[in-house]
Design a protein around this motif. Structure first.
Motif: not given
Length: 1581
Positions: A282, A289-290, A311, A391, A314, A286
């Motif tokens: 994950e 996605c960012q 989420n 993160l 994102h 993440s």
């Protein structure tokens, strides 16, 4: 690549343990299988993976699993796109027999490969985890070149922690052409981590029946050029289960080339690919996605509650990619999720049954293109670090070392706004000052601008200007930036610091230079802009800023500090810099050898760095050198990087020139094959570079650079790009010159041509014609170069190079397979370069290296650069290694020569003894005819001479075959020494034959006299016997008085009956005149006429004075005081005096021997005169020669006449009888009175026969021993050692008269110096006594042995007994026949008793002779020696006797026969009486400076016309005058002339010289030091 690993068996054992314990993690287990476990803790370093080992040469990875990462690494570093397919071979199907016997159809469904193979992604992940930051950078760079995807997020499955590989990707720089630049054909060059690009990520949710990675590869490839960027299932080993690489996120870039038809995407884009299920990773999902503009999620089955996708944080657009053909595909769930995510129709891509792969990929491309038109988010990888931190993803750049390095680098580079201004301000020492210093250094040796000025004054001024510039350098305080730089490279994070520096400076230069290049391009369109183009060129050069500029400044700071006093704190603070730089070299950083901007080497800096490097690695300091030469921008740096993995500090963004060196370690196991510890790679930059061609002296710089690096190398790689054929010719021309010069100094490097961009497989065959053409061109160039270098014996390229046209060429295909920027490296390129690498390593293995170790390499740099600074290279090359090798060869040759001479001298002495005993009872031969015996001896002599000559040739050949001692450097002198051996044989043969003939002729002359004496002795003996009988018959006792009267009466009567006739003496003048006429008649009839004008008897009565010949000589002589050169009359007078002195020595030597005259004596004297006249530097006319010979022969004849008369008188039979009268009388009384004669006769035999013979034996051999002993002293080992010792002694005496004698009467001075040295060595009694004792004892041993043998042979009479003793000693001692005959008379002694007393007497004479020798002075002994040590040593050290035509210094050449004369140390010409025409002042010019200047000279040899010094060899072709390479070499004579300027002026009737200012600073110590340097004397510790 020296990575070890467990063998197969060990591996199996470990697997067993693992199963039992099952505590190992997947990571530990895999690392162990791969043999990498040790590197998980201690990371792999660059030096480890780049070192050369046996695996470098091996192609087969073998069966061992631990070899897999090794071969992956090896292939990757060689940018081989097949690198990921390396796994142990599969041996499961190799049993053919079983396969044929019973074929089992059930097996078909089984996996054909049960052997354990590794997934390539696991190998890559493992290697990244086990490598340090620098290896990671190298891996990422090479993977990117192969168009492999690169790790963006690296997982660690043990810690479940990912790392952003920002640092690893820092080095990736790509060029591409965006649409807006396609019209202008411009391009963008960017460091990829700094480039803000949209990123498109591809991930997988759950299981997926579509191969995401394979689809991605198709997405990024043109149909005609498919490439596996990402590893996928259908690749070799791609289907192996992944053990540690799940969670790995890879990145690649698609970059357009500007061609619409070829570009898949017109804008640049980054593509990321996450391995494994996003549900399990994950954090990584993440992150993507960012940071991405879009994320494509591949799925087969979606969960209704898919929180992962929903989420809100994102930022990326989500695209769902599904496969309708999958059993688990559920359209309803898809719709639900699509609604939750507000996805439009375009955001969902489904592969239906009707969609084939091509259409599916096309649709994906279209979708990506749409995203790229409006990406929404662009982010550089550097910017992603912040998101990673949020993160909890670590960033590789966060390590303290990396951060500290960055901080230090940024502190420097952040301040740089304009590179040119920065360089001017912060690097004051390397700018104009360094260029001026370079000019002065070169001008010191080239003397182009000396004009009419006094050379030494000019040089002195140059030296002062240099010192002034160094003072100016020292006046600059070290800039803050340089202080920061030095402290940063002193810290432990220096590796990171330098890498940051390089990247920062590249980024700066890229911005600055790209604008300049654009301008250049614009201006080049119009040919009118030449001036502006040149200015831009200069700016391009000035704007270039790299780490090398910092190191260059550091070198200058260090060099300037050496001009400060040793105690100065500033100097002491900088003493550590060379060691620092040496450490960096060991760490794999390059060192700049040649500063290409100034075209100079900071010699002291480079030397001290290499010395420190030697200290750091000793004793493992053996090196081999590979040099790469090639035109700028021919793929040379890529070639080097591919071959050896080395990265020179050069990027296309900057334009550099110069030469850099790097070290590559050789692994312990491979050292024995290569015979070295390191391979040094030298790269040249800026040769024929278009950017630099406009700058001044470009061609000269190229030549200097090429000559230097070729000279340093063992293997030279010449890199040629086929499209640059004109530049290729230029470079080849430079190279041929360089190779030709190297051959001259004894180096013949191996040569490898590399032809780049040759793509056809049949290239090698097709290019046969090209190779032939290339060889023809090379041969033409060689001939042209040979003509220019005046070495026309070199006709072919192969004469100067080790080059084989078939194996010496390597054809390398183009680097890219397709069109960059998306083309991977061509496999053919990588494989061919690998073959080239193997070939070069094999060549290195065969090298007899020139610079065996680092210190010798340093010496080569020094001497080659010094030689390069003189334009006329060959003529100025002198190297201490060459000088040492020559010195060693001379020393060895001198040993062999002395061995030869010694053996032949001993042989001839022995034969002379036998001739002297010929015809007597002591004769050792059965031959009765003397002439026949002489013929036999001559034949024996020839055999002996041939034996020793062959032995010398064998020694010479063996010497040149030995691997040590740099013998190939003196290969050029081999012929000279070979000719010297032949000459030595010839001379010795002539001398031996003369000695044998002379001894035999003198013996023959005595034959008649001996016969007469024997007859007379017999008559007397009869008369005495008759008298005894007569007296006995009287039977009365007679008193002694009566017996005396009876004897005297009988004596007188008998003598009256003997027919005495006066002995005839010869007229020696007649013999000498005849020999002189024979000698002179060869010179023509005029010479014979001159000879007949004067009787020989009238010659040689007064001292010889030469009278001027003709008006010209008379006028010159009269006005000689006003002329700058020594006039011919004086010169001839000096030559005459030297020759007369040498001949007088020879005559005295003959007279001392008290022998009879022989014609060979005068022949020898005439030979001395002829030899000396031939060597004389003055033109001697026939009148001079005849008058000199008459003078010498007249004087000699007078002395020989007296010697002859003395000899005749001494051997007159009547005198001899009278001499023995008393002995006969005593014997008569003894016999009459019947007394026991034994003791008396034994004494007589000992004293009359043996004692003189023993004494003679000692003196015959003593001379040889004295020479032997003297030759063990270093100063007599070679001519150069002798010169060094002589000059050292002179300066220590501090006596002007000695200097004057040395300069004006060189030979006399040398002779007296040698005499003094002999006396000094043998002044103590013990030294000589030891030698005398040895011979005395050996002689007595011979006598005792002879007595013992004679005793054993029972003889009937004492006479036979005595004869037997003499016979036994016949080859050792010359026993006087006269003494022996008189001993035999009236000998009635008892044999046994006689033998008893004889032994006693022999013991007594031993003691007596010992005392006699002890009490004889050395000078007296010297007159008795047969071999005169002084003469032997003089002939050995005087050499050929030729003197420098300008300063009269003697030739130092070691071989007796040599084609060129040279001297190690020339002196100011004023010391040879030269003065200026107008001022009458002595000149200070030194010929070693004059010959490189533009000044002129005139003398009789030039017919008194001015002639340029540079072309002195047209007048004096035999002389090779080496320029003063160190500029301090002549300090010795400068010191002497400065000290005794007034005295020399007075002695020469001249005005004192104007002494250059710098001469005043030379101390006696410096003078002595310069002497050591000049003669290459190494002080033995």
């Amino acid at each position: 690549m020296g990575l070890g690993g467990p063998s197969g068996l060990k591996g199996l054992a470990k697997v067993g343990v693992r199963c039992a314990l099952s505590t190992e993690t997947d990571l530990e287990s895999l690392l162990e299988d791969l043999g990498l476990e040790q590197y998980y803790r201690e990371k792999l370093s660059l030096s480890k993976i780049l070192q050369i080992d046996e695996k470098t040469m091996a192609d087969d990875p073998g069966t061992c699993k631990s070899n897999v990462p090794l071969y992956f690494l090896k292939k990757l570093l060689m940018v081989n796109v097949t690198a990921r397919a390396v796994n142990p071979p599969d041996y499961s199907n190799c049993d053919d027999a079983s396969e044929a016997a019973d074929y089992n159809f059930d097996d078909l469904s089984d996996s054909p490969n049960d052997a354990e193979v590794f997934n390539p992604l696991d190998i890559i992940t493992a290697l990244f985890l086990c490598s340090d930051g620098f290896v990671q950078q190298e891996l990422a760079l090479k993977m990117s070149m192969c168009q492999f995807s690169v790790p963006l997020l690296l997982p660690n499955c043990d810690t479940k922690q990912s790392t952003l590989m920002l640092w690893a990707m820092r080095d990736i720089v790509k060029k591409y052409r965006p649409p807006d630049l396609s019209a202008s054909k411009g391009f963008k060059e960017e460091r990829m981590v700094l480039s803000e690009l949209p990123m498109i990520s591809f991930v997988r949710l759950g299981e997926c029946s579509l191969s995401k990675s394979e689809i991605l590869n198709k997405l990024l490839s043109n149909p005609q050029q498919y490439h596996d960027t990402f590893v996928h299932h259908n690749m070799k080993c791609g289907d192996s289960p992944r053990k540690i690489s799940d969670g790995l996120t890879e990145i690649t870039w698609y970059l357009p080339c500007g061609n619409k038809n070829m570009d898949i995407f017109s804008e640049p884009v980054a593509i990321a690919n996450l391995r494994g299920d996003i549900a399990a990773h994950e954090t990584q999902f993440s992150f993507l996605c960012q940071t991405s503009a879009a994320v494509f999620v591949f799925f087969d089955q979606l969960e209704p509650e898919c929180k992962l996708l929903t989420n809100e944080n994102h930022k990326a657009k989500i695209f769902l990619v599904g496969n309708q053909q999958s059993k688990s595909f559920n359209p309803d769930v898809l719709k639900k999720i699509a609604n939750q995510l507000n996805l439009k129709k375009n955001n969902i891509i489904i592969k239906t049954k009707k969609t084939n792969d091509a259409d599916f990929v096309k649709r994906l491309r279209t979708t990506v293109s749409i995203v790229l038109t409006n990406p929404g988010m662009k982010m550089s990888i550097e910017q992603m670090a912040d998101i990673a931190h949020e993160l909890g993803i670590s960033v590789d750049e966060d390590s303290p070392e990396c951060q500290a390095g960055r901080k230090n680098a940024d502190a420097i580079t952040a301040e740089i706004e304009d590179t040119f201004t920065f360089k001017e301000k912060q690097f004051p020492l390397q700018g104009q000052i360094w260029k001026e210093l370079t000019f002065l250094e070169k001008e010191e040796v080239r003397l182009r601008k000396v004009g009419s000025e006094d050379i030494e004054n000019y040089k002195s001024n140059l030296k002062m200007k240099k010192q002034e510039l160094r003072r100016k350098q020292n006046s600059h305080a070290m800039s803050d930036f340089m202080s920061c730089f030095i402290s940063a490279i002193s810290s432990k994070e220096r590796g990171y610091f330098l890498k940051w520096m390089r990247m920062n400076l590249d980024n700066l230069s890229r911005i600055k230079l790209s604008t300049l290049r654009e301008l250049y391009k614009e201006k080049s369109k119009d040919s009118k802009n030449k001036k502006e183009i040149k200015e831009i060129d200069q700016q391009l050069s000035n704007s270039s800023l790299g780490i090398e500029h910092f190191f260059r400044e550091m070198g200058q700071i260090y060099e300037a500090s050496l001009y400060l006093p040793e105690t100065d704190p500033s100097r002491q603070q900088l003493q550590h810099l060379p060691r620092l730089c040496a450490q960096l070299l060991l760490d794999g950083f390059p060192l700049e050898l040649v500063d290409g901007d100034a075209s100079n080497i900071p010699l002291r800096w480079v030397s001290d760095v290499l010395s420190q490097l030697n200290d750091l690695v000793s004793p493992k300091n053996k090196i081999l050198v590979v040099t790469v030469l090639g035109v700028q921008s021919t793929g040379k740096s890529t070639l080097l990087n591919t071959m050896f993995g080395v990265q020179f500090a050069v990027s296309s963004g900057r334009c550099t020139r110069g030469a850099f060196m790097l070290l590559i370690k050789v692994s312990e196991d491979f050292k024995k094959d290569l015979n070295c510890d390191f391979v040094v790679i030298i790269d040249t930059e800026g040769l024929k570079s278009p950017e630099l061609a406009q700058l001044d002296n470009s061609h000269e710089h190229d030549n200097e650079l090429a000559t230097l690096v070729v000279g340093l190398s063992d293997v030279t790689i010449i890199n040629i790009a086929m499209e640059n054929s004109t530049e290729m010719k230029d470079i080849l021309q430079i190279v041929v010159h360089a190779f030709l010069r190297m051959k001259e100094v004894g180096k013949k490097p191996k040569c490898q041509f590399v032809h780049q961009n040759v793509s056809d497989v049949s290239a090698h065959e097709k290019n046969l014609r090209d190779r032939k053409l290339l060889l023809e061109q090379l041969n033409e160039m060689t001939q042209a170069a040979a003509k220019m270098e005046k070495k026309e014996e070199n006709k072919n390229f192969t004469d100067v190079m080790e080059y084989n046209p078939d194996t010496g060429n390597c054809y390398i295909p183009g680097l890219w397979n397709g069109n960059p920027p998306m083309a991977p490296v061509n496999v053919g390129y990588s494989e061919t370069v690998y073959e080239l690498k193997k070939n070069i390593i094999q060549l290195l293995g065969k090298c007899e290296s020139t610079s065996n170790n680092i210190l010798e390499f340093r010496e080569w740099i020094n001497s080659l650069w010094t030689a390069v600074k003189h334009e006329n290279f060959i003529f100025s090359f002198r190297n201490s290694l060459v000088a040492d090798a020559y010195m060693v060869l001379c020393t060895e040759y001198n040993k062999w020569e002395w061995e030869f001479k010694k053996e032949m001298y001993t042989w001839v002495t022995d034969k002379e003894t036998r001739i002297s005993n010929f015809g007597t009872v002591a004769a050792k031969t059965e031959i009765s005819e003397l002439r026949e015996y002489v013929t036999e001896l001559k034949s024996e002599a020839t055999t002996e001479l041939t034996k020793w000559e062959t032995m010398m040739f064998n020694n010479l050949n063996k010497y040149f075959e030995q691997p040590e001692g740099h013998v190939y450097l003196v290969e050029g002198y081999r012929e000279e020494f070979s000719n010297s051996i032949k000459s030595l044989r010839k001379q010795t043969e002539s001398s031996v034959f003369d000695q044998i003939t002379t001894a035999a002729d003198i013996k023959q002359g005595l034959k008649e006299l001996d016969k007469i004496r024997a007859t007379y002795t017999e008559e007397i003996e009869k008369a005495v016997c008759a008298l005894i009988d007569k007296c006995r018959k009287k039977k009365i006792k007679m008193t002694d008085k009566e017996l005396d009267e009876s004897f005297n009466k009988m004596w007188a009567e008998t003598l009256n009956t003997l027919p005495f006739s006066a002995q005839q003496t010869s007229n020696i003048f007649t013999s000498v005149s005849h020999q002189l006429l024979t000698n002179i008649s060869l010179k023509g009839s005029h010479a014979s006429e001159l000879l007949s004008e004067k009787r020989l008897q009238d010659c040689g009565l007064k001292p010889f004075t030469y009278k001027p010949k003709g008006k010209k000589e008379t006028i010159v002589h009269t006005f000689s005081q006003l002329l700058p050169w020594k006039d011919a009359v004086k010169a001839k007078q000096e030559i005459a005096e030297n020759i007369i002195s040498a001949c007088n020595d020879c005559v005295s030597d003959k007279i001392m021997r008290k022998t009879n005259y022989h014609d060979t004596y005068i022949q020898e004297i005439l030979h001395i005169i002829d030899e000396r006249l031939n060597k004389a530097d003055v033109d001697t006319d026939i009148e001079f020669e005849v008058s000199l010979k008459q003078h010498i022969c007249g004087s000699a004849a007078r002395k020989f006449q007296k010697m002859h008369e003395d000899f005749i008188q001494e051997n007159d039979p009547y005198r001899r009888l009278e001499k023995n009268k008393d002995k006969f009388c005593a014997d008569f009384k003894d016999v009459f009175n019947e007394r026991d004669q034994c003791q008396k006769k034994a004494e007589e035999f000992t004293n009359q026969c043996l004692k003189p013979a023993v004494e003679d034996f000692v003196y015959r051999h003593l001379g040889l021993d004295i020479v032997d002993k003297m030759l063990t002293i270093e100063e007599f080992s070679t001519i150069m050692s002798f010169q060094y010792s002589l000059l050292l002694d002179l300066i220590s005496k501090s006596d002007f008269q000695s200097f004057k004698r040395y300069i004006c009467s060189y030979e006399d001075y040398v002779k007296s110096w040698i005499s003094d040295r002999i006396k000094e060595i043998f002044s103590s009694d013990s030294a000589l006594c030891e030698l005398e004792d040895r011979h005395l004892q050996s002689c007595i041993d011979y006598i005792n042995a002879a007595i013992k043998k004679a005793k054993a042979e029972k003889t009937d009479s004492l006479k036979t007994f005595a004869e037997n003793i003499c016979k036994e000693l016949g080859d050792k001692l010359v026993i006087s026949k006269d003494a022996l005959d008189s001993f035999m008379v009236l000998n009635k002694a008892d044999q046994d008793q006689f033998a008893y007393w004889l032994n006693k007497c022999v013991m007594e004479i031993t003691e007596a002779l010992r005392n006699k020798l002890k009490n004889t002075t050395f000078n007296k002994k010297n007159t008795h020696l047969h071999l005169k040590p002084k003469n032997e040593l003089f002939n050995r050290v005087i050499g050929c006797g030729k003197q420098c035509p300008f300063c009269k210094v003697p030739c130092d050449a070691g071989a007796e026969v040599h084609t060129e004369h040279f001297a190690s140390l020339h002196r100011p010409k004023g010391l040879g009486r030269n003065r200026w025409n107008d001022s009458q002042k002595l000149t200070t010019d030194i010929c070693s400076s004059a010959v490189i200047s533009n000044t002129h000279f005139k003398c009789s040899a030039t017919n008194n016309k001015w002639h340029p010094y540079k072309d002195y060899r047209t007048i004096y072709p035999d002389w090779k005058i080496q320029p003063d390479v160190s500029l301090e070499a002549s300090d010795y004579w400068k010191y002497v002339m400065n000290k005794y300027n007034e005295e020399f002026a007075e002695a020469y009737d001249a005005e004192p010289a104007d002494i250059p200012a710098t001469w005043d600073n030379i101390t006696e110590e410096q003078a002595k030091e310069s002497l050591k340097k000049s003669f290459g004397i190494k002080v033995k510790s």
